[in-house]
Design an enzyme around this catalytic site. Structure first.
Site, PDB file in Angstrom:
ATOM      1  N   TYR A 188      44.087  41.692  30.417  1.00  0.00           N
ATOM      2  CA  TYR A 188      43.938  41.533  31.859  1.00  0.00           C
ATOM      3  C   TYR A 188      42.352  41.829  32.272  1.00  0.00           C
ATOM      4  O   TYR A 188      41.922  43.043  31.879  1.00  0.00           O
ATOM      5  CB  TYR A 188      44.779  42.198  32.884  1.00  0.00           C
ATOM      6  CG  TYR A 188      44.798  42.033  34.398  1.00  0.00           C
ATOM      7  CD1 TYR A 188      45.090  40.946  34.976  1.00  0.00           C
ATOM      8  CD2 TYR A 188      43.880  43.275  35.085  1.00  0.00           C
ATOM      9  CE1 TYR A 188      44.780  40.887  36.314  1.00  0.00           C
ATOM     10  CE2 TYR A 188      43.955  42.887  36.335  1.00  0.00           C
ATOM     11  CZ  TYR A 188      44.312  41.877  37.009  1.00  0.00           C
ATOM     12  OH  TYR A 188      44.207  41.955  38.301  1.00  0.00           O
ATOM     13  N   GLU A 321      37.513  34.852  37.331  1.00  0.00           N
ATOM     14  CA  GLU A 321      37.213  34.942  38.832  1.00  0.00           C
ATOM     15  C   GLU A 321      35.982  34.448  39.228  1.00  0.00           C
ATOM     16  O   GLU A 321      35.620  34.487  40.466  1.00  0.00           O
ATOM     17  CB  GLU A 321      37.544  36.275  39.366  1.00  0.00           C
ATOM     18  CG  GLU A 321      39.208  36.700  39.209  1.00  0.00           C
ATOM     19  CD  GLU A 321      39.676  37.974  40.010  1.00  0.00           C
ATOM     20  OE1 GLU A 321      38.798  38.429  40.794  1.00  0.00           O
ATOM     21  OE2 GLU A 321      40.584  38.150  40.037  1.00  0.00           O
ATOM     22  N   LYS A 403      53.171  34.338  43.301  1.00  0.00           N
ATOM     23  CA  LYS A 403      53.922  34.546  41.975  1.00  0.00           C
ATOM     24  C   LYS A 403      55.496  34.198  42.353  1.00  0.00           C
ATOM     25  O   LYS A 403      55.840  34.703  43.209  1.00  0.00           O
ATOM     26  CB  LYS A 403      53.775  35.875  41.474  1.00  0.00           C
ATOM     27  CG  LYS A 403      52.204  36.247  40.822  1.00  0.00           C
ATOM     28  CD  LYS A 403      52.557  37.527  40.242  1.00  0.00           C
ATOM     29  CE  LYS A 403      51.062  38.197  39.865  1.00  0.00           C
ATOM     30  NZ  LYS A 403      50.977  38.101  38.561  1.00  0.00           N
TER      31      LYS A 403
END
Length: 432
Positions: A188, A321, A403
């Site tokens: 991540y 991002e 999500k």
């Protein structure tokens, strides 16, 4: 005879040969407007209460209308221990069920033929990056599956063995779904998250399917549109891309100004300042999820400017991002827009992904809120949707939402997939 007609004829023959007992009651049941030709061909693809799913205890129609009593009942049901246990499908089920792929696809009601010529003529490509929750993945795949499309699946190398085995087994049942050639350990906020998509991009681009648009997904996404609706929205783009791409705010500039590295499976800063981006490219901010044309992917794989940007970005923080958002503003990239701030696009305006960030939520009617409060729970400040979010979600223009978690709120996924399947099959009702 066109491929669409051949597929339908094959399906009709298959259905007759199978002679499945669970279809027979449908064939002999009279009803208003009932057409035996339609029933024989397509009714087995519908999701109905007769499928004996535990979620049928909820009232999806009322939930979709936003009726408070139905939403509250769904919420109570979702937190009931016995119910949550009953809806969970273990990894081993998929490993065993896919030993007979034909039976698996029939029992899970996969769409094994194009529903329209328009969809057949506009194939799509998907990258799916997954690390857990096989049931989430399989229901997502089923919701977006069409035989003319192509799907690349990247399973994190640190995923459990049962997850890898189950997803490998599922993909093996479909000629147009494949595991990525090179899988990685995804971390991540670090470069491997981008590289996972890059690996799938290369595999998809080099496939024989001449798809029109590429979309990347994770295992906790779910569509808000049918395949036909997605195709029509992409055709409406007329070759343009749709993704978040905005000016990089001051509070995030450290992500691209300080070099980072992976240490013991985590990303951390080195304290060393990074050099300026290559070719004086302006760095834009966005998110990991994109809707881009085939030419954009070709540029990612072949454009020397982008190759230089990729090398420069490998030691940044959370490159997913900003990388895609920056490429979208490079002159000459197919479907791109000019880097001037007038062309900035927010996640709300782009169609790629609907996400509820906790700090943008607010009470209904609040002028300061971007969207209403989450009806589920939050993970890393992102709303994990509940059934009460469905009415609002379906009013939005986005293709996908993130999500969803079947372990937390299976009814949200159940009602959404049932709604989409009924909508997808509606034209066939009219046709027959």
């Amino acid at each position: 005879m066109s491929l669409l007609k051949k597929s339908r004829l094959l399906l009709l023959k298959l259905t007759v040969v199978l002679g499945s007992l669970w279809i027979l009651p449908l064939l002999i049941r009279p009803q208003t407007g009932w057409d035996p030709t339609y029933t024989l061909r397509y009714s087995w693809l519908e999701y109905t209460d007769a499928d004996s799913s535990p979620e049928k205890a909820c009232n999806c129609t009322a939930i979709m209308r936003g009726e408070r009593e139905a939403i509250d009942q769904a919420k109570i049901l979702s937190i009931t221990k016995d119910f949550r246990k009953s809806v969970h499908i273990p990894d081993e089920y998929y490993i065993n069920a896919t030993q007979d792929c034909r039976k698996f696809k029939i029992s899970r009601k996969y769409l094994t033929f194009p529903l329209s010529q328009e969809e057949e003529d506009f194939p799509l490509a998907y990258s799916m990056v997954v690390h857990h929750k096989v049931q989430n993945f399989e229901r997502l795949l089923r919701a977006i599956y069409a035989p003319q499309n192509i799907y690349c699946v990247h399973v994190d190398k640190k995923a459990k063995a049962s997850v890898v085995s189950a997803i490998t087994a599922i993909t093996s049942c479909f000629p147009n779904v494949f595991m990525v050639n090179q899988s990685l350990t995804v971390i991540y906020g670090a470069w491997p998250r981008v590289q996972a998509d890059l690996n799938c991009m290369a595999d998809l681009y080099n496939s024989t399917t001449k798809w029109k648009y590429f979309m990347n997904l994770c295992g906790q996404d779910f569509p808000l549109k049918t395949n036909l609706e997605i195709v029509r929205m992409l055709r409406w783009l007329k070759g343009k891309n749709s993704l978040e791409s905005e000016k990089l705010p001051e509070e995030k500039k450290w992500r691209v100004k300080i070099s980072h590295q992976i240490v013991d499976g985590k990303i951390q800063g080195t304290g060393r300042a990074k050099e300026q981006p290559p070719f004086n490219l302006p760095i834009l901010v966005g998110n990991a999820y994109i809707v881009v044309n085939r030419g954009y992917i070709r540029s990612v794989l072949e454009d020397k400017r982008i190759h230089a940007l990729i090398e420069w970005a490998k030691d940044t923080y959370s490159p997913d991002e900003f990388l895609w958002a920056t490429i979208q503003r490079i002159p000459g990239v197919p479907g791109s827009t000019w880097p001037n701030h007038k062309y900035d696009v927010t996640d709300i305006n782009a169609i790629a992904r609907l996400v509820k960030w906790q700090w943008h939520e607010g009470p209904q009617g609040s002028l300061g809120a971007v969207y209403p409060a989450c009806h589920g729970n939050h993970v890393r400040q992102i709303c994990v949707y509940g059934a009460g979010d469905l009415q609002w979600m379906l009013e939005q223009h986005h293709l996908f939402a993130n999500k969803f978690d079947i372990d937390k709120d299976p009814i949200a996924v159940y009602c959404l997939e049932k709604y989409l399947r009924q909508k997808a099959l509606a034209p066939l009702h009219k046709m027959y």
